[in-house]
Design a protein around this motif. Structure first.
Motif, PDB file in Angstrom:
ATOM      1  N   GLY A  28     -24.745  27.859 -76.130  1.00  0.00           N
ATOM      2  CA  GLY A  28     -24.413  28.155 -77.516  1.00  0.00           C
ATOM      3  C   GLY A  28     -23.883  26.991 -78.315  1.00  0.00           C
ATOM      4  N   HIS A  29     -23.907  25.774 -77.737  1.00  0.00           N
ATOM      5  CA  HIS A  29     -23.372  24.604 -78.425  1.00  0.00           C
ATOM      6  C   HIS A  29     -24.456  23.719 -79.031  1.00  0.00           C
ATOM      7  CE1 HIS A  29     -19.683  25.818 -76.548  1.00  0.00           C
ATOM      8  NE2 HIS A  29     -19.018  24.753 -76.944  1.00  0.00           N
ATOM      9  N   PRO A  67     -25.400  33.395 -77.021  1.00  0.00           N
ATOM     10  CA  PRO A  67     -25.453  32.571 -78.244  1.00  0.00           C
ATOM     11  C   PRO A  67     -26.845  32.430 -78.838  1.00  0.00           C
ATOM     12  CG  PRO A  67     -24.119  31.510 -76.549  1.00  0.00           C
ATOM     13  CD  PRO A  67     -24.795  32.665 -75.897  1.00  0.00           C
ATOM     14  N   TRP A  68     -27.880  32.533 -78.001  1.00  0.00           N
ATOM     15  CA  TRP A  68     -29.234  32.376 -78.546  1.00  0.00           C
ATOM     16  C   TRP A  68     -29.594  33.504 -79.506  1.00  0.00           C
ATOM     17  CZ3 TRP A  68     -33.344  35.803 -77.461  1.00  0.00           C
ATOM     18  CH2 TRP A  68     -33.057  36.790 -76.504  1.00  0.00           C
ATOM     19  N   LEU A  69     -28.790  34.582 -79.494  1.00  0.00           N
ATOM     20  CA  LEU A  69     -29.008  35.674 -80.435  1.00  0.00           C
ATOM     21  C   LEU A  69     -28.277  35.450 -81.759  1.00  0.00           C
ATOM     22  CD1 LEU A  69     -28.673  38.739 -78.027  1.00  0.00           C
ATOM     23  CD2 LEU A  69     -30.761  37.665 -78.864  1.00  0.00           C
ATOM     24  N   ASP A  70     -27.539  34.366 -81.848  1.00  0.00           N
ATOM     25  CA  ASP A  70     -26.797  34.081 -83.075  1.00  0.00           C
ATOM     26  C   ASP A  70     -27.769  33.707 -84.196  1.00  0.00           C
ATOM     27  OD1 ASP A  70     -24.977  33.431 -84.973  1.00  0.00           O
ATOM     28  OD2 ASP A  70     -23.872  31.968 -83.770  1.00  0.00           O
ATOM     29  N   PHE A  71     -27.457  34.164 -85.406  1.00  0.00           N
ATOM     30  CA  PHE A  71     -28.342  33.895 -86.556  1.00  0.00           C
ATOM     31  C   PHE A  71     -28.446  32.398 -86.849  1.00  0.00           C
ATOM     32  CE2 PHE A  71     -26.558  38.170 -87.485  1.00  0.00           C
ATOM     33  CZ  PHE A  71     -27.733  38.880 -87.327  1.00  0.00           C
ATOM     34  N   THR A  72     -27.432  31.640 -86.466  1.00  0.00           N
ATOM     35  CA  THR A  72     -27.473  30.205 -86.759  1.00  0.00           C
ATOM     36  C   THR A  72     -28.546  29.488 -85.941  1.00  0.00           C
ATOM     37  OG1 THR A  72     -25.770  29.775 -85.093  1.00  0.00           O
ATOM     38  CG2 THR A  72     -25.030  30.166 -87.346  1.00  0.00           C
ATOM     39  N   MET A  73     -29.063  30.165 -84.923  1.00  0.00           N
ATOM     40  CA  MET A  73     -30.127  29.569 -84.110  1.00  0.00           C
ATOM     41  C   MET A  73     -31.502  29.862 -84.694  1.00  0.00           C
ATOM     42  SD  MET A  73     -28.401  28.232 -81.561  1.00  0.00           S
ATOM     43  CE  MET A  73     -29.458  28.057 -80.138  1.00  0.00           C
ATOM     44  N   ILE A  88     -27.983  44.913 -84.669  1.00  0.00           N
ATOM     45  CA  ILE A  88     -29.426  45.166 -84.755  1.00  0.00           C
ATOM     46  C   ILE A  88     -30.151  43.888 -85.160  1.00  0.00           C
ATOM     47  CG2 ILE A  88     -31.224  46.377 -86.066  1.00  0.00           C
ATOM     48  CD1 ILE A  88     -29.274  48.775 -86.229  1.00  0.00           C
ATOM     49  N   GLY A  89     -29.633  43.226 -86.177  1.00  0.00           N
ATOM     50  CA  GLY A  89     -30.271  42.010 -86.665  1.00  0.00           C
ATOM     51  C   GLY A  89     -30.366  40.934 -85.608  1.00  0.00           C
ATOM     52  N   LYS A  90     -29.353  40.828 -84.769  1.00  0.00           N
ATOM     53  CA  LYS A  90     -29.362  39.798 -83.721  1.00  0.00           C
ATOM     54  C   LYS A  90     -30.445  40.056 -82.683  1.00  0.00           C
ATOM     55  CE  LYS A  90     -24.547  38.236 -83.898  1.00  0.00           C
ATOM     56  NZ  LYS A  90     -23.291  38.054 -83.143  1.00  0.00           N
ATOM     57  N   ARG A  91     -30.856  41.291 -82.539  1.00  0.00           N
ATOM     58  CA  ARG A  91     -31.830  41.637 -81.501  1.00  0.00           C
ATOM     59  C   ARG A  91     -33.218  41.901 -82.071  1.00  0.00           C
ATOM     60  NH1 ARG A  91     -30.342  42.627 -76.411  1.00  0.00           N
ATOM     61  NH2 ARG A  91     -28.169  42.175 -75.938  1.00  0.00           N
TER      62      ARG A  91
END
Length: 871
Positions: free
Chosen positions: A148-149, A220-226, A290-293
């Motif tokens: 996640g970094h 972390p790969w589900l974070d919107f920033t990715m 929901i959005g993250k997935r």
């Protein structure tokens, strides 16, 4: 002469087994949340290397704690990343060249390099240069990367270059290992989540345990920033920010309410009734989750909404469901992906043209073929790949979740496909299998059955897009099979009252052992357990002297060796498997055991599935009753659910609620009394059930009768041809509501069967205009309705308000007037001249001007009579 090493080790024999050995040249990357979770893997690796007298080199350049164990003989090189990229990497290459082939290396956390170089891109560049060089020198090298970094550009470079990528999770001081990539190696359990326990790495196969672990850990790969920063992502980032500010208050303030409304309409639903429910039970945290997935953009569709909404309703109404429900970690493929797929593969115009045609059967194949062989954009495939990395080798199901599906008024039961993926093989093989499953569901939107259903219900012009729900299959691995211990369907309102003691409002469930396909598909060769929730031990009328005859004998499973779904005998599925709590689901046949002892027989299998202990000694029925009642109260409408359940300890089980939708039942079951003293010669048929549906007292305009003896002599293809003719007969007056006839369809065995030897293989679209469907027990013995109640076929009957009757001519209380049905003049040739050659098999009976057919069917009293009245 320098020693050449042909085999290497992690220092942990069980970890070597997971990886199928450490190969010379392996670059092994551990993705961790803390450097402390990397150290337990480094220490045994170092001890093993020095014990085998291999050169051990440690590159020290980070601020985190020292990685090497005490008293280990290693060459330590302290480097300074601030000296610049070129100097840093050159120093490392000099060392690699110095020690040559077969050395072992440990690197500090690569994440610290980004802090010095201020660049994820340069981290990726470093790895793409260093990794191949180490590979050429046949080394074994350990790297750590903080999860996640980093941006995807660095992650992608590392994942594409390394030989082994492993996620390490620490949950409650317990380490778990999840291999994501192991180059040129494979085993049936390699890509599963493993628990490090007592020096063993034990594959975790129980879906409830895996989902609980994975949902409790940061991903972390589900974070919107990715994700790419577009208008969709910005909306969710804004919502996540608002959620972070409002952590102290779980309810939505003014900003949160506005964002909730925006996200609901953007990603969840625009259907008014469901939207109102969603506004009541979803909060901003639910919507951000929901959005993250989501894969792609668009709406998540009816099936996904129903599943999520039902869970939210239960948890918000009673905290017990937080523990009782199996956690879900599903993904949602947005409806925009479907539209993009149509356009990219040249299907959109063909689909539009197809919707405008009056017949679908002859014109859908071209579009279906394109859908089955299309391609996806690379960015979508990349998201598919990441999702499959997350699931590992857990079996999956790709479920249809269209915009119109599972809504108020339209169930679409079985009209679109859901496809199991056993999900075995290499990552590339699993990706191919998954993409084929997605294509298959997309192609099912243009089957004749789906289009005919939409046309019949006036939905052809409605916006119908296909989203997908990707779920981890509930259950566990048992030897080479994978399945849930329990599965079934449930209804908060019971349309089949087979006893006066049964309360229709208490609901019912249809229960099976194994995959739920046996509960929703018509399985004419087997039985299931039908349970009225207020009288769970009261079975439908069967021969009480041989109850075992009417129990489930075959189980639907995923065969992990064959990588496909299959059906197996119950005995074979459970034999020699101590992990299945058999006594909860099955009873022992004491008579069989006694006879076996008397005759000296050994190795008998005395168990039969009746679920008696589950029903009598657990709170399972109470919880299912509570679940259905709570959902019906929230929906303000009867509901239809699909579920699984698994015991994870002797007295501890989890229920997985996989589907919930409004149950399209018409009104309540009421009583209808038939006239008394009807002359026997005037009765066409009389039955004491089963009767399923709404009680009915009506004139019958037409009987379409299939002569059992003649039908049983037909060849296979003739059976299917007859089914199509039945479809033509039932749709003759479809275009004119004024001329529409009240029709009873009477035939041998099972209507809608996939096995013509057991009945007439009509599709539901062939018979969706009839008012009464009669199955005559003339094809095989043991025709009882729990073989079908709760299946997609029967849901269609209930939704369309078609009354179902079963007729057992051999019963003393039944009447079946074959003479009337076979000798009354038939109007087949007059109505369908092209079907004249079928006159001996298909008979169309309409009363003349001097008489009238009447039907009186009492679903409460389970009595029905069809009779001829002179007028």
């Amino acid at each position: 002469m320098k020693k050449v090493f042909t085999s290497m080790s992690t220092g942990l024999k069980e970890l070597d087994r997971v990886f199928q050995g450490v190969h010379p040249g392996d670059n092994i990357v551990f993705q961790v949340d803390s450097i402390e979770d990397y150290i337990p893997f480094v220490h045994p690796f170092c001890i093993e290397a020095t014990g085998e007298k291999r050169e051990l080199i440690y590159f020290r350049f980070a601020d985190h704690p020292w990685l090497l164990p005490e008293n280990v003989n290693a060459h330590i090189y302290e480097l300074n990343p601030n000296d610049g990229f070129e100097n840093f990497i050159s120093a490392i290459f000099d060392v690699i060249e110095k020690f040559g082939k077969g050395a072992c290396y440990v690197f500090d956390s690569l994440s610290d390099l980004v802090a010095d170089w201020y660049s994820d891109r340069m981290l990726g560049n470093f790895f793409m240069l260093t990794c191949p060089y180490l590979y050429d020198f046949e080394t074994a090298t350990y790297f750590a990367l903080l999860r996640g970094h980093h941006m995807s550009i660095a992650i992608k470079a590392i994942h594409n270059t390394a030989q082994v990528i492993v996620d390490v999770y620490n949950r409650k001081q317990q380490l778990y290992l999840h291999p994501l990539k192991v180059y040129k190696r494979y085993s049936p359990t390699m890509y599963m989540l493993h628990q490090w326990k007592n020096q063993n790495f034990v594959p975790v196969s129980n879906s409830a345990v895996i989902a609980e672990i994975m949902t409790s850990l940061p991903q972390p790969w589900l974070d919107f920033t990715m994700q790419p920063l577009d208008i969709w992502t910005r909306a969710f980032i804004k919502a996540a920010g608002a959620l972070a500010k409002a952590k102290e208050s779980p309810s939505c303030g003014s900003e949160e309410t506005s964002l909730c409304t925006q996200l609901l309409r953007m990603a969840v639903t625009r259907e008014p009734q469901l939207l109102k429910l969603a506004q009541r039970y979803f909060d901003l945290q639910d919507l951000v989750a929901i959005g993250k997935r989501m894969v792609g953009t668009g709406l998540i569709g009816g099936k996904s909404v129903g599943m999520l909404l039902a869970r939210a309703i239960l948890i918000k109404q009673n905290p017990k469901w937080t523990e009782l429900l199996e956690p879900h970690d599903s993904f949602f493929i947005g409806s925009d992906v479907f539209y993009s797929y149509l356009i990219q593969n040249g299907c959109w115009w063909l689909r539009r043209k197809l919707k405008k045609q009056k017949t679908f059967r002859d014109h859908s194949e071209e579009v279906r073929e394109r859908l089955l062989n299309g391609s996806f954009p690379e960015e979508i495939v990349a998201q598919f790949r990441e999702m499959l990395d997350y699931f590992g080798q857990s079996p999956l199901i790709v479920r249809s979740s269209s915009l119109l599906e599972d809504a108020y008024g339209n169930a679409f039961s079985g009209k679109y496909e859901s496809v199991f993926c056993a999900n075995q093989g290499t990552p590339a093989e699993r990706l191919d299998s998954f993409i084929n499953a997605v294509r298959q569901v997309y192609a099912s939107t243009l089957t004749y059955e789906a289009l005919a259903y939409r046309a019949h219900r006036g939905l052809l012009d409605r916006d119908e897009q296909m989203a997908l729900l990707v779920m981890r299959v509930s259950g566990a691995r048992y030897d080479t099979f994978y399945f849930p211990q329990l599965a079934g369907v449930g209804f908060s309102y019971n349309p089949y009252v087979w006893s006066n003691d049964i309360d229709p409002k208490a609901g019912m469930i249809r229960l099976v052992f194994g995959l739920g396909t046996r509960a929703v598909d018509r399985t004419d060769d087997d039985y299931t357990r039908l349970i009225a929730l207020n009288e769970p031990l009261k079975m439908p009328a069967v021969d009480t002297n041989d109850v075992k005859k009417y129990t489930q004998k075959r189980v639907d499973v995923l065969d992990l060796d064959a990588n496909k779904q299959r059906t197996a005998d119950f005995e074979k599925v459970v034999a020699h498997n101590q992990d299945i709590p058999l006594d909860i689901f099955a009873s022992q046949d004491r008579d069989l055991e006694r006879r076996a002892r008397e005759h000296g027989f050994k190795n008998i299998f005395p168990y039969y599935l009746n679920f008696e202990k589950l029903l009598q000694q657990t709170d399972f029925i109470n919880n299912m009753t509570d679940m259905l009642a709570s959902l019906q109260k929230a929906y303000r409408y009867p509901v239809d659910i699909e579920f699984t359940a698994n015991f994870i300890a002797p007295e501890l089980y989890r229920i997985n609620l996989v589907q919930c939708r409004p149950f399209q039942v018409k009104g309540e079951v009421s009583a209808v009394k038939a006239p008394k003293d009807i002359a026997l010669d005037k009765i066409v048929f009389k039955t004491q059930g089963p009767i399923i549906g709404t009680s009915l007292a009506t004139a019958i305009d037409r009987i379409i009768y299939i002569v059992p003896q003649k039908y049983s002599n037909l060849k296979l293809q003739e059976c299917y041809a007859l089914a199509r003719i039945v479809g033509q007969l039932t749709h003759l007056e479809e275009s004119s509501e004024q001329d529409k006839k009240i029709t009873a369809l009477v035939g041998p065995g099972r209507w809608g069967t996939t096995t013509p030897a057991l009945g007439v293989p009509v599709s539901f679209s062939d018979i969706n205009t009839v008012s009464v469907l009669c199955e005559v027990a003339k094809m095989h013995e043991g025709l009882i309705p729990d073989v079908s109640l709760g299946t997609h076929f029967f849901n269609d009957l209930v939704e369309t308000d078609i009354l179902y009757l079963a007729i057992h001519p051999e019963n003393n209380e039944s009447v079946f007037n074959e003479e009337f049905l076979e000798k009354t003049p038939s109007k087949l040739k007059e109505m369908l001249p092209g079907a004249a050659s079928w006159a001996s098999v298909i008979r169309v009976i309409e009363p003349d001007g001097n008489s009238q057919l009447f039907l009186s069917a009492d679903a409460v009293g389970q009595e029905a009579v069809c009779y001829l009245k002179i007028i």
